[in-house]
Each structure stands twice: as structure tokens, then as C-alpha cells.
Design a protein around this motif. Structure first.
Motif, PDB file in Angstrom:
ATOM      1  N   ARG A 231       0.813  -1.223   0.000  1.00 29.73           N
ATOM      2  CA  ARG A 231       0.000   0.000   0.000  1.00 29.73           C
ATOM      3  C   ARG A 231       0.844   1.270   0.000  1.00 29.73           C
ATOM      4  O   ARG A 231       0.321   2.362  -0.235  1.00 29.73           O
ATOM      5  N   ASP A 234       1.288   5.957   2.180  1.00 30.17           N
ATOM      6  CA  ASP A 234       0.002   6.504   2.617  1.00 30.17           C
ATOM      7  C   ASP A 234      -0.925   5.449   3.231  1.00 30.17           C
ATOM      8  O   ASP A 234      -1.984   5.785   3.766  1.00 30.17           O
ATOM      9  N   ARG A 236      -2.795   3.425   1.870  1.00 31.35           N
ATOM     10  CA  ARG A 236      -4.068   3.215   1.155  1.00 31.35           C
ATOM     11  C   ARG A 236      -3.842   2.456  -0.139  1.00 31.35           C
ATOM     12  O   ARG A 236      -2.817   2.612  -0.799  1.00 31.35           O
ATOM     13  N   THR A 239      -3.278   3.832  -4.745  1.00 31.54           N
ATOM     14  CA  THR A 239      -2.811   5.218  -4.809  1.00 31.54           C
ATOM     15  C   THR A 239      -1.445   5.224  -5.493  1.00 31.54           C
ATOM     16  O   THR A 239      -0.840   4.162  -5.698  1.00 31.54           O
ATOM     17  N   ASP A 241       1.488   5.933  -4.623  1.00 29.54           N
ATOM     18  CA  ASP A 241       2.710   5.479  -3.948  1.00 29.54           C
ATOM     19  C   ASP A 241       2.749   3.973  -3.687  1.00 29.54           C
ATOM     20  O   ASP A 241       3.621   3.478  -2.992  1.00 29.54           O
ATOM     21  N   ASP A 242       1.787   3.223  -4.231  1.00 30.27           N
ATOM     22  CA  ASP A 242       1.758   1.768  -4.004  1.00 30.27           C
ATOM     23  C   ASP A 242       3.067   1.118  -4.473  1.00 30.27           C
ATOM     24  O   ASP A 242       3.682   1.573  -5.444  1.00 30.27           O
TER      25      ASP A 242
HETATM   26 CA   LIG Z   1      -0.870   3.585  -1.375  1.00 32.45          CA
END
Ligand SMILES: [Ca+2]
Ligand SMILES: [Ca+2]
Length: 317
Positions: A231, A234, A236, A239, A241-242
């Protein structure tokens, strides 16, 4: 006499008054009911209009999410009109986040299915019976395997014409399998674990930790730390930055299994790192109406191949 007569008159007046009250009350009720009926007709028209508007919004979300130029984290996938409240929220998910039931059965991967049935609270005998019935359902022959279920078993249950002796074409067919009635009763959301549309393997970059644990034979904690890693900063999903896992070696390292040799032998056949089949979920809103639509599609070069369009209950369009 006079007094009596007077009393009689006043009684009559009293009765007349009560009758008038009743008429007023009944009329009032009728008017009130009539008003309610008119109101509910108006509500029906309004809600029909709102439902159509919500459907239009949901479809806008689908169209944008299916556009190859739109990334899953693009803010364009969410819209809400500040004045009217109309809008949509669309999400692009991997269909590989679920177990492909046909693939597991055709490969006779008993290990993963037994883990899943144990998680669902089936005892070993119930799990074996369900597994046998599922395997008999998808294999082409009519020979009943040990703990299986073929035509004779279904005839005895008052279900002639079953099993289909071919892979499942939809999850609605799975409900017909002998033993699934227990699963329906105990695990009402069992459909969330399965797909019949993915390319076959579990996408470890999208699946929940408990499914990764079942596919890899690791603890749910180890799988949860993999999910946290992928993830990105962040925390999440989907997104910018995964950090996707790209190889069996990386997968084993993130699961704290040392290296690829630490993985269970069946893992390479069960997991993938990319999945070409997507599930787009879009929720449209207008007034009090909320409508969710799901589309399952594969990106085939520049072409979109749509497999299925469903409403929130899984009904086809
Ligand atoms: Ca993420
Ligand atoms: Ca069979």
C-alpha cells in the motif's frame, strides 16, 4: 315530561353532534388518505426520476474508470455536485483479488479450498463433502467420486438435471451444489471470496490478507504485513505510492519466508502479480436514490472486452 323531553332532545342533539364528528373524522381520514396516495404517486415519480439520474451518474463513473488514460487514483473518479448532491464514486479493482473457483477445481487444488472451508467453520467431513460435490460438478464425467455428488445424489434431493458437469459460468450456479446450503446459511458473503471471470490466479497485489494467507500457507499476520508494504507510505490501496510485489522472491521476502525456496510448493501456480481482468464498481447518487453498477472487463491491447454488467445484487443487465 318537559324535562324528560328536553333530556331526550339534548340526547338527540348529542347523537347528531357525535355523528357529525364521525363524518368529519371519516371525511378527514379520507382526505388524509387521498393526500397520502397523491403524495406517494408524486414520490414514485420523483424517485423514478432520481433513480434514472443516479443510474446516469453510475454510468459516467464506469465510462471514466474504463478509460485507459484514467489511473485508479485519478480524482476524476469521484464527483459530487455541491448544489444537487448528484454524483458518482468509481473504483477500479482487480478481479484477481478473489479465488477463481473454476481454476482451483480444475487444478484440484484441495489445499486452498480446505483452508477456505475451515475458515468458514465447516468441519472436516462437511468440507470434504462440499469439495467432492464441487469437483464432481465441474468434471465432465458422471462418475461419483468418494464424498462427491453426481446425478443420483441430486435426483435424491429432488434436483433432476444437476450437476452441469462443466465449469461454473456464474456464481449463481454455485448455489445449486450439494452442501452449499450450509455455506449460504453460515457465510452469507461467500460470493466475495470467489470469481469465475479472472484469468485464474490470485493477484497478491490486490487480494485481502486472509486470501493471501490461504494461497501461500502463511499466517494472516505475515500476509497483513505484505498488504501494508504494497500500500506504500500513505497506507491506502490504489494510490500513486503503491509498491507492487513483482516476483515470487519478493513475495517470500515480504511474507518473512526467507526466499522463494521458503514458499509452499503450490504457490507459483496459485498467485500472480498482475491481473488483466478488472472489476469497476461505480455508485451513482441523485436525491435519495443510490445505484451501484459493477462491470467486469479485460483490457485486450487497445480493446475492452466486457464480461458482465451487474447491479448491486449481482443481477445482470
Ligand atoms: Ca498507497
Ligand atoms: Ca462429474
Amino acid at each position: 315530561m318537559i324535562a324528560l323531553s328536553h333530556r331526550g332532545n339534548s340526547k338527540r342533539h348529542g347523537s347528531a353532534l357525535i355523528a357529525v364528528f364521525w363524518v368529519v373524522a371519516v371525511l378527514g381520514f379520507a382526505v388524509f388518505t387521498g393526500a397520502l396516495l397523491v403524495r406517494s404517486d408524486v414520490d414514485a415519480i420523483l424517485s423514478r426520476k432520481e433513480l434514472l439520474a443516479a443510474e446516469r451518474e453510475a454510468d459516467k463513473g464506469i465510462a471514466l474508470a474504463a478509460n485507459p488514460l484514467v489511473e485508479p487514483w485519478d480524482p476524476i473518479l469521484q464527483r459530487r455536485d455541491a448544489e444537487t448532491g448528484e454524483g458518482y464514486e468509481a473504483r477500479v479493482l482487480s478481479e484477481g483479488a478473489r479465488f477463481n473457483l473454476n481454476t482451483l477445481l480444475l487444478r484440484e487444488d484441495r489445499v486452498v479450498l480446505k483452508r477456505l472451508f475451515a475458515k468458514w467453520g465447516l468441519d472436516p467431513a462437511e468440507g470434504d463433502a462440499l469439495l467432492g460435490a464441487l469437483l464432481d460438478w465441474v468434471d465432465a464425467d458422471s462418475q461419483e467420486r468418494l464424498n462427491g455428488a453426481e446425478a443420483g445424489t441430486y435426483a435424491g434431493r429432488g434436483q433432476p438435471g444437476l450437476p452441469f458437469n462443466r465449469p461454473f459460468q456464474s456464481l449463481d450456479e454455485v448455489v445449486l451444489v450439494a452442501g452449499m446450503e450450509q455455506v449460504e446459511a453460515r457465510v452469507p458473503d461467500w460470493r466475495n471470496y470467489f470469481t469465475v471471470w479472472s484469468s485464474g490466479k490470485l493477484d497478491v497485489n490486490e487480494a485481502e490478507a486472509d486470501l493471501i494467507a490461504m494461497a501461500c500457507g502463511c499466517s494472516v499476520e505475515a500476509a497483513a504485513s505484505l498488504v501494508k508494504y504494497r500500500r506504500g507510505a500513505d497506507g491506502r490501496e490504489n494510490t500513486r505510492d503503491d509498491i507492487p510485489v513483482r516476483s515470487l522472491e519478493e513475495l517470500a521476502l515480504e511474507l518473512s519466508l526467507g526466499g522463494e525456496s521458503g514458499l509452499e510448493p503450490g504457490v507459483p501456480l496459485r498467485v500472480s502479480f498482475v491481473e488483466p481482468v478488472e472489476r469497476i464498481e461505480s455508485t451513482g447518487r441523485a436525491g435519495n436514490a443510490v445505484l451501484r453498477r459493477t462491470v467486469i472487463l479485460r483490457r485486450d491491447g487497445g480493446r475492452l472486452v466486457v464480461f458482465r454488467v451487474m447491479d448491486e445484487r449481482g443481477n445482470l443487465f
